[in-house]
Design an enzyme around this catalytic site. Sequence first.
Site, PDB file in Angstrom:
ATOM      1  N   ASN A  29      -4.030   6.179  -1.001  1.00 39.97           N
ATOM      2  CA  ASN A  29      -3.486   6.344   0.350  1.00 39.97           C
ATOM      3  C   ASN A  29      -2.757   7.665   0.527  1.00 39.97           C
ATOM      4  O   ASN A  29      -2.674   8.183   1.647  1.00 39.97           O
ATOM      5  CB  ASN A  29      -2.566   5.176   0.703  1.00 39.97           C
ATOM      6  N   GLU A  61      -5.524  -0.470  -7.586  1.00 37.28           N
ATOM      7  CA  GLU A  61      -4.509   0.450  -8.109  1.00 37.28           C
ATOM      8  C   GLU A  61      -3.415  -0.382  -8.781  1.00 37.28           C
ATOM      9  O   GLU A  61      -2.831  -1.269  -8.142  1.00 37.28           O
ATOM     10  CB  GLU A  61      -3.877   1.266  -6.978  1.00 37.28           C
ATOM     11  N   SER A 116       0.819  -1.210   0.000  1.00 41.97           N
ATOM     12  CA  SER A 116       0.000   0.000   0.000  1.00 41.97           C
ATOM     13  C   SER A 116       0.854   1.263   0.000  1.00 41.97           C
ATOM     14  O   SER A 116       0.321   2.364  -0.089  1.00 41.97           O
ATOM     15  CB  SER A 116      -0.925   0.010   1.230  1.00 41.97           C
ATOM     16  N   HIS A 133      -2.500  -3.076  -5.989  1.00 43.26           N
ATOM     17  CA  HIS A 133      -2.962  -2.707  -4.655  1.00 43.26           C
ATOM     18  C   HIS A 133      -4.475  -2.856  -4.535  1.00 43.26           C
ATOM     19  O   HIS A 133      -5.228  -2.046  -5.061  1.00 43.26           O
ATOM     20  CB  HIS A 133      -2.530  -1.262  -4.341  1.00 43.26           C
TER      21      HIS A 133
END
Length: 282
Positions: free
Chosen positions: A190, A152, A119, A140
């Site tokens: 994130n 992702e 992540s 991800h």
Amino acid sequence: MTIKTVGIIGAGLMGNGIAQTCAAAGINTIMLDINETAVQKSLATISSSFERLIKKEKLTAEQKDAALSRIRTSSSMADMAAADIVIEAATENEGLKLKILKDVETVIRQDTIIASNTSSISITQMAAGTSRPDRFIGMHFFNPVPMMALVELIRGLQTSDETHSAVETLSKTLGKTPITVRNSPGFVVNRILCPMINEAIFVFGEGLASAEEIDAGMKLGCNMPIGPLALADLIGLDTMLSVMNVFYTGFNDPKYRPAPLLKEMVAAGYLGRKSGRGFYRY
């Protein structure tokens, strides 16, 4: 390249979610963990998840049995030789991930793709630690994997177009919507989400409002489905701290400094849902 068999390293929360998603989509799956107990627990979690879908009439018992039959468990890295793509879903620890990548490279085919479910860790840096950087990519997933539509796809500097295309096709086969992002600490989601949660922890630590009030404010005022502190508990405060430290180091910018209370709670072992206590008790 057509991906028919997916290998997953790590039978934790993310690993079993990815395995469930692959098996439900008709893809043969090998789920590996050095801890046999973790593998069996993961299988039980997947089975329970399918049972809930049956009760909601979103799945039949026959479909559940067929999906479970596609999942093969293992505690031996040698079994990854059968995979067309290996997805590393181990704990968010760069040293551990690099060791796993070196180990898996000794057994997989030369044309096998390696993806990391990291992540926050640099895909370019991890790719450079392998002998096939052009066949390395970030993939991800988001928690809970079977429910969340996004993946992702993170291209390292070395990731080839062929690798990206194959993994993009796989993502769509899994029923996910892939977005392609350039390698950078935290990627896209994130990079935006974790500093927001970190700021909520600053607000709570300064005593501006209770955890319940902060979460209610963000749910009702910003239409979030879950408040930031409850979300931190779900993610895991240790994972949150790890991500913020990656940002802080990667950007060398004080705006990414982890909240002191976050560091204190991790030191105390208050990690959120998985430990039974975080900003809330479970």
